[in-house]
Design a protein around this motif. Structure first.
Motif, short mmCIF file in Angstrom:
data_model
loop_
_atom_site.label_atom_id
_atom_site.label_comp_id
_atom_site.label_asym_id
_atom_site.label_seq_id
_atom_site.Cartn_x
_atom_site.Cartn_y
_atom_site.Cartn_z
N SER A 123 0.80 -1.26 0.13
CA SER A 123 0.11 0.00 0.12
C SER A 123 0.88 1.23 -0.11
CB SER A 123 -1.01 -0.01 1.40
OG SER A 123 -1.61 1.28 1.45
N ARG A 125 -0.68 4.20 0.20
CA ARG A 125 -1.50 5.18 0.86
C ARG A 125 -1.66 5.13 2.33
NH1 ARG A 125 -4.79 4.42 -3.83
NH2 ARG A 125 -5.93 2.78 -2.82
N GLN A 126 -0.59 5.07 3.04
CA GLN A 126 -0.43 5.14 4.26
C GLN A 126 -0.83 6.30 5.09
OE1 GLN A 126 0.62 2.41 5.77
NE2 GLN A 126 1.32 1.37 4.13
N SER A 127 -1.05 5.98 6.49
CA SER A 127 -1.72 7.00 7.30
C SER A 127 -0.53 8.02 7.63
CB SER A 127 -2.40 6.37 8.69
OG SER A 127 -1.22 5.39 9.04
N SER A 128 0.69 7.73 7.51
CA SER A 128 1.66 8.73 7.79
C SER A 128 2.76 8.51 6.94
CB SER A 128 2.19 8.69 9.12
OG SER A 128 2.72 7.54 9.57
N LYS A 131 5.12 5.95 8.02
CA LYS A 131 4.77 4.21 7.87
C LYS A 131 5.05 3.92 6.43
CE LYS A 131 2.12 3.59 12.18
NZ LYS A 131 0.88 3.39 12.71
N ASP A 132 5.08 5.03 5.63
CA ASP A 132 5.20 4.80 4.22
C ASP A 132 6.44 3.94 3.66
OD1 ASP A 132 4.81 4.86 1.52
OD2 ASP A 132 4.70 7.02 1.35
#
Ligand SMILES: [Fe+2]
Length: 291
Positions: A123, A125-128, A131-132
């Motif tokens: 993914s 499209r990480q929340s931050s 974490k990407d």
């Protein structure tokens, strides 16, 4: 500037009779060892696990935790869970046999970390941004300080539909450290003890861990670095296994699904050439001990 850090080997077997052995110097030098003809083979009854529905929806991976061998992160129950666990355990055993053949110097000292199966798509499209993992980074974890211990990882692409695992790899660790070290301050006095005491970290976060987390975060936050730094695109086709020190090699996961991964831990002193480790490299650059 070209980055050329992938070395390819012809092995077709995991076990001790394979041709490649004694290549500690290559992996410790920060190269990616790739085995394009070394598949992790699923049997007919295991192919059903190549489906995201077996994940529990919360964890990124379905994993087996050692030393206990518990299965985590899955919605599978009863005999399904047993079969899924057996598949992941078989991967752990094959990865360990391979690692000990490639790196006989580590025998008796390589510790088995989590074994995992990642059924879902990478993914982006990480929340931050932190974490990407599609941004170039070295592996370093806020809650799990390594205190210098090495992170050796064996990956296999088990995708059934010819979909490659797509990575980017980047500059050498020493160049990377030189890029950001001048901007990194020391940790706040007492913060390490406090984080350990309150359970934020599993053990004391040393200055080494502070620096590694800062390198991880600064690289991911730096969009100019992500776009303009020396790098190369690498595709690992299905049937490929690759071995890398992920605390040393700048990497980014750009796409692909269905991957096996086995983590091993090794103390710096047990390397063939401890001087190549991130710990010794940072200590050399800063001219002081870091743990
Ligand atoms: Fe990573």
């Amino acid at each position: 500037m070209a980055v050329d850090i992938v070395r390819t080997f012809p092995d077709i077997r995991w076990a001790s009779d394979g041709p490649t052995r004694g290549v500690e110097a290559l992996v410790e030098d920060g190269l990616v060892l790739a085995f394009p003809h070394l598949p992790f083979v699923l049997d007919e009854s295991e192919r059903r696990f190549l489906d995201a529905r077996w994940a529990d929806g919360k964890a990124k991976n379905i994993s087996v935790r050692w030393p206990g061998g518990e299965l985590r992160g899955t919605a599978a129950e009863a005999s399904d869970a047993d079969a899924l666990r057996a598949m992941i355990v078989r991967y752990a055993e094959q990865a360990e046999a391979l690692a000990l053949r490639l790196f006989p110097h580590y025998a008796g000292h390589l510790r088995r970390g989590n074994s995992s199966f990642r059924p879902s798509e990478v993914s982006t499209r990480q929340s931050s941004w932190r974490k990407d993992d599609s941004r170039l980074h070295i592996d370093a974890f806020p809650s799990n300080p390594m205190q210098g211990t090495r992170l050796l990882r064996v990956f296999s692409n088990v995708n059934p539909a010819a979909e490659p695992r797509q990575w980017r790899v980047g500059e050498r660790f020493e160049e990377h450290a030189r890029r950001y070290l001048p901007k990194i301050g020391r940790p706040l006095p007492g913060s390490s003890a406090l984080m350990h005491l309150t359970g934020i970290t599993k053990r004391r976060r040393t200055e080494y861990d502070h620096l590694m987390l800062q390198l991880h975060d600064r690289a991911k936050a730096d969009l100019d670095f992500q776009r303009d730094s020396p790098q190369a695109r690498v595709d690992f086709a299905p049937g490929t296994t690759w071995v890398v020190y992920s605390d040393q090699v700048l990497h980014a996961a750009m796409g692909g699904r269905h991957m096996m991964e086995q983590t091993f831990y090794l103390e710096v002193e047990r390397q063939q050439q401890p001087s190549t480790s991130p710990l010794r490299t940072l200590e050399r650059l800063l001219n002081r001990p870091l743990r």
